[in-house]
Structures are given as C-alpha cells and as structure tokens.
Write a protein that holds these residues in place. Structure first.
Motif, PDB file in Angstrom:
ATOM      1  N   HIS A 191       0.828  -1.205   0.000  1.00 51.03           N
ATOM      2  CA  HIS A 191       0.000   0.000   0.000  1.00 51.03           C
ATOM      3  C   HIS A 191       0.867   1.261   0.000  1.00 51.03           C
ATOM      4  O   HIS A 191       0.566   2.236  -0.702  1.00 51.03           O
ATOM      5  CB  HIS A 191      -0.910  -0.021   1.226  1.00 51.03           C
ATOM      6  N   LEU A 194       2.545   1.661  -3.537  1.00 46.98           N
ATOM      7  CA  LEU A 194       1.610   2.136  -4.550  1.00 46.98           C
ATOM      8  C   LEU A 194       1.244   3.603  -4.306  1.00 46.98           C
ATOM      9  O   LEU A 194       1.120   4.387  -5.254  1.00 46.98           O
ATOM     10  CB  LEU A 194       0.352   1.267  -4.557  1.00 46.98           C
ATOM     11  N   TYR A 197       4.098   5.572  -5.694  1.00 49.90           N
ATOM     12  CA  TYR A 197       4.099   5.633  -7.155  1.00 49.90           C
ATOM     13  C   TYR A 197       3.019   6.601  -7.653  1.00 49.90           C
ATOM     14  O   TYR A 197       3.238   7.345  -8.625  1.00 49.90           O
ATOM     15  CB  TYR A 197       3.848   4.245  -7.755  1.00 49.90           C
ATOM     16  N   ALA A 235      -1.077   2.320 -11.138  1.00 45.09           N
ATOM     17  CA  ALA A 235      -0.903   2.316  -9.684  1.00 45.09           C
ATOM     18  C   ALA A 235      -2.224   2.576  -8.975  1.00 45.09           C
ATOM     19  O   ALA A 235      -2.494   1.984  -7.913  1.00 45.09           O
ATOM     20  CB  ALA A 235       0.147   3.359  -9.276  1.00 45.09           C
ATOM     21  N   ALA A 238      -4.236  -0.631  -9.098  1.00 44.60           N
ATOM     22  CA  ALA A 238      -3.644  -1.613  -8.192  1.00 44.60           C
ATOM     23  C   ALA A 238      -3.905  -1.237  -6.736  1.00 44.60           C
ATOM     24  O   ALA A 238      -4.093  -2.111  -5.883  1.00 44.60           O
ATOM     25  CB  ALA A 238      -2.140  -1.708  -8.449  1.00 44.60           C
ATOM     26  N   GLN A 239      -3.940   0.054  -6.448  1.00 44.30           N
ATOM     27  CA  GLN A 239      -4.189   0.496  -5.071  1.00 44.30           C
ATOM     28  C   GLN A 239      -5.590   0.119  -4.606  1.00 44.30           C
ATOM     29  O   GLN A 239      -5.808  -0.136  -3.417  1.00 44.30           O
ATOM     30  CB  GLN A 239      -3.986   2.014  -4.972  1.00 44.30           C
ATOM     31  N   SER A 242      -5.226  -3.412  -3.503  1.00 46.86           N
ATOM     32  CA  SER A 242      -4.422  -3.429  -2.278  1.00 46.86           C
ATOM     33  C   SER A 242      -5.225  -2.948  -1.077  1.00 46.86           C
ATOM     34  O   SER A 242      -5.159  -3.542   0.010  1.00 46.86           O
ATOM     35  CB  SER A 242      -3.178  -2.548  -2.468  1.00 46.86           C
TER      36      SER A 242
END
Length: 505
Positions: A191, A194, A197, A235, A238-239, A242
């Motif tokens: 976490h 990400l 990023y 990102a 993906a977060q 996550s």
C-alpha cells in the motif's frame, strides 16, 4: 495542558511533515531509473535530459526527507521513553537494518547520482540511480515492518527487566522472521509503495500539465504527461485491490479500527458500507450518511449476510478509537483514490483518441491534483495511526486471548512536562515552515527554469512512446554545460552548433 495530548500532537505534526517527502522520492526514483535505462537502451539523448531534470527535483526533496526524519527519532527518546523501553529490541533491530541496508546504500550513491553526470560514464550513473532507488525501497521496508509490528505484533515475548531499580515489561524478539512477516507487514508495504508511485506520477503530471498550459517545453511535457499518466493509472487501479485486501486484514486483526473506519457503533448483520457521513459519538450513529446496504459485510467476508462487530461489543477488549477523525480521514483517502481512478481512466481514453491536449480544464485539474495525492497519503497515515488508539502497540490475539499491548497513555516519558512539549511544538513548527518555504522555493526555481534544452516539435508523434517517455529535449552532447560555459560564449549549444540555447529562466 495535557502532556499526553501535546506529545501526540507533536509527534503527529512531525510525522505528517516528514511524510510529505519520502513517498515523493520513492515515486520519482522509479521514474529516474526508467529514464536512464531507456537512455542506455535507445541512446536517445532526450531520455538523458529528462532524467537529469527530474533528478534535480528529486535531490531537493530527498534532502528535506532526511532532515525531517531525524527529528522523529529524537522524539522517541525525549517524549516516549516508556515506549522506547517497551519496543527497543524490536525497533532497534529494524532501524539498525534500515541504516545498514538502506540509508548507507542511498547516501553512498547519492553524490554520484546528483553530481556525477559529467564525471562518470552513463552505465555507472545508471547503476548509482538504481542503488539510490533500491535504498529508498529498502528504507520503506524496514520502517513499514517496524510500524506494522505495532499494529499486529508477532514473534516476540514480554520479559520483565529491571532498570534503575524499577521493573519494566519489554517486548523481546523470539522469532525474527515472524517479526519481519507480521500479519499486516506485506499488505501495508504494498500500500505504501503504490501510494508513493501515485504521488510520483501525479507530481510528473502536475509539472507537465503546467508546462502545457504555459506553452513551454511542449514536447517534453507531452511525453512526460503520457508516461506519468500510464504510471498513475496502473498504480491507482492496483491500489484499489491493495486497499481491499488490507481492509480485510484490518478486519481480522484490528476489528475496532475497522469499526471506526466505517462508523460502526453497533454490531450489524448485514453491515452497511458508508460512502460519507458524520459520526456522532453521543447518539452512537452516523448522521447524514449515505450507505450501501450490506456493502461492508460483502467486502470483509465476501457475502451479504455475515455480521461485522461494532464498537459497543469491542471496546471492552480493544478500547474505542476517536471515531470521527478516523472515519473522515479513511473516507477522504478512499474518495481521492476513486477520483484518481476515474480521472486517469478518462484521461487515458482521451489520450488514446488524441483529443487530450485541447482540454485545458483537465490540464488545470492535473496541475493541482498533486496536492490531492499528498493529501491521500497523509489521510491514510492518520486513519491507520489514530484508528489503533488507545494503543501505541496493539494487543495480540493469541489462542483466543488478547496479550501484550502498550497503551499510548503508558508510553510517555516520566520527566517531560506539558510546557516543554508546547514550546518545542512552536519551535519545530517555525523551523518546519521555514524548511517548507525553502523546498517550495527551490522546486519553483527549478521548474520555472525548466529542462536544459528545447527542441522543435516533431513532424509527427512517434508510435513507440515508452512507459515514462518523460520527455526530454536535449540530444547527446560532447561537453558538459560547465565546459561549454568555460570555453566561451560563442557556442551556447553545448557542443553542437545546431542545438538551440537553453530555455528562458
């Protein structure tokens, strides 16, 4: 004046100011590694120039991160001596590992990264950039492990030790690997990465959008914006995954924190998922809220019927966190994350269609969106740390029983007075404001000056832009800028008579 409240406030301000900088340096370091790697692969000098530009902004941010982080470690000893005694064996090993494996690696190659452009070869400089990036990653690993251990302790035993004639309890490591891989460490580390990023990508987007609005360094800005957009989109998506997995982890190991996240005062079956609202501790409900029925039950247990325990059933064992600030900071982080997903997907569509650059309103949004990225990182930290109160080290559920744990009220230094803490808050606030002003001034100067070189617009946009074609504008040159300046002003192009002069300051 309450010394506990003031000490918590001081540490919160210290950490929140410090946390402006490490996520940004982690995000930018990934951009720099990509750009230098592409320069080595393609021999395209525009990648080299882009890497040099973003490295300058990285260096100013890195310096502030180091300076502000040192204060935090001193506060462990001054304000939180009982806490330091309790966690010293765990934190000592983690912070020592950070110094050996991370900080030495970063600092050892930092000078080559910042000042070695004309003194070492491109492969050596690329290696130095990779080591600085890797050092930042390692630093995050050890800090997150130490903090995650406070959230979900593992691999330790409580031992009584006598210090100056007084018996204290101390958490000592019994299983180093279990301490490293405590139940929340991996989720929280992903976490944090990400989030870094996303912040780095939105910083690139912000600077690029500003150049486009000002009609300066247009080729650089378009390439940088495209690369930053790809990183921000991937990102952000993906977060979302996550965050979902981490919320399930919190539900398992810190149920009172999850209840505070969602303003769940009573156990409900099924439990609603609030999109927004106003938690009211007196009425024990969320007022003016909009909730998705059974949404929390589904996200936590992946069905619509399972009950989720509320604070009224948990506070006897876990205590009750400050619900309002935990709820609002958590929902603010989620709202910004969802905004980023929607904005980046829509922007990616317009970029693919080739209609993006005419949307000035959208570029203005991205100029300011970096502030939202900073805010999301800060809000996530507030939700995680306030949500574990009243514990500074959360108790562990072992064989159905809660064991260990250290309350925040028991973690203070015995000798510190409220007036001392208050004056130190005022002093540090003034120093931090000065440092922040210096940082903003340096970034403003570097961004206003812009890249070293501008090039005429290409006849047609290339079809092979890379992931972070963070632009650039200067081709390979035979001499450094310093050498060109020293050799006279007859050729301002730095080794090539057909190269244009630097852009205006």
């Amino acid at each position: 004046m309450d010394v506990l409240l003031l000490s918590r406030l001081q540490f919160a301000l210290t950490i929140m100011f410090h946390y402006l900088f490490p996520p940004l340096t982690i995000g930018l370091s990934v951009v720099m590694v990509y750009l230098e790697g592409m320069h080595l692969w393609t021999k395209d000098g525009r990648y080299h120039a882009a890497a040099k530009f973003w490295t300058g902004l990285f260096g100013a941010t890195f310096a502030l991160g180091v300076v502000t982080g040192i204060v935090m470690e001193f506060e462990f000893g001054t304000n939180w001596a009982a806490y330091s005694r309790y966690v010293g064996d765990v934190f000592g090993s983690a912070l020592a590992a950070e110094g050996i494996f991370a900080f030495f690696l970063e600092s050892g190659f930092l000078a080559v990264l910042l000042f070695g452009w004309d003194r070492v070869g491109p492969k050596t400089h690329f290696f130095a950039t990779c080591m600085v990036c890797l050092g930042g990653m390692f630093s995050a690993v050890w800090i997150v492990i130490a903090n995650s251990w406070q959230q979900t302790p593992a691999g330790f035993a409580l031992v009584e030790r006598e210090i100056n004639g007084v018996i204290y309890q101390r958490a000592e490591i019994t299983d180093f690997w279990a301490m490293l891989t405590n139940p929340s460490a991996v989720h929280r580390l992903i976490h944090v990465y990400l989030g870094s990023y996303i912040l780095g990508a939105f910083f690139v987007l912000s600077v690029s959008a500003w150049y486009l609005l000002k009609n300066r360094h247009a080729e650089f800005a378009r390439r940088s914006f495209t690369g930053g957009l790809i990183l921000a989109t991937t990102a952000s998506l993906a977060q979302l995954l996550s965050g979902h997995l981490q919320a399930q982890n919190v539900a398992e190991h810190q149920p009172a924190k999850l209840a505070a996240f969602e303003g769940l005062y009573q156990t409900e079956q099924p439990a609603p998922l609030y999109l927004f609202g106003w938690p009211d501790d007196q009425r024990r409900e969320v007022r003016f809220g909009l909730a998705v029925p059974a949404g929390l039950s589904f996200l936590v247990h992946e069905d619509f019927e399972t009950a989720v325990p509320g604070l009224d059933d948990l506070k006897e064992d876990y205590g009750e966190p400050p619900v309002w600030i935990t709820f609002q900071s958590y929902h603010l982080m989620v709202a910004i994350g969802m905004l980023f997903i929607g904005a980046t997907l829509l922007t990616s569509y317009w970029r693919w269609r080739g209609t993006l650059w005419d949307k000035t309103w959208l570029l203005r949004f991205y100029v300011g969106a970096v502030a939202l990225a900073f805010l999301a990182n800060e809000a996530g930290w507030v939700a995680a740390e306030v949500g574990r109160q009243p514990w500074v080290v959360y108790p562990s559920l072992i064989d159905g029983e809660l064991r260990g744990g250290l309350r925040t009220s028991d973690a203070l230094s015995e000798a510190v007075e409220a007036s001392q803490v208050l004056w130190s808050i005022i002093m540090f606030a003034l120093i931090d404001l000065l440092l922040f002003a210096v940082w903003v001034s340096v970034l403003h100067t570097k961004i206003t000056r812009g890249p070293d070189w501008d090039f005429p617009e290409p006849a047609a946009e290339g079809a092979t832009e890379g992931l972070l074609d963070a632009a650039a504008y200067r081709p390979d040159h035979d001499r450094s800028l310093t050498e060109a300046k020293d050799s006279g002003r007859g050729n301002e192009g730095g080794g090539r008579g057909d190269a244009p002069p630097p852009g205006p300051p």
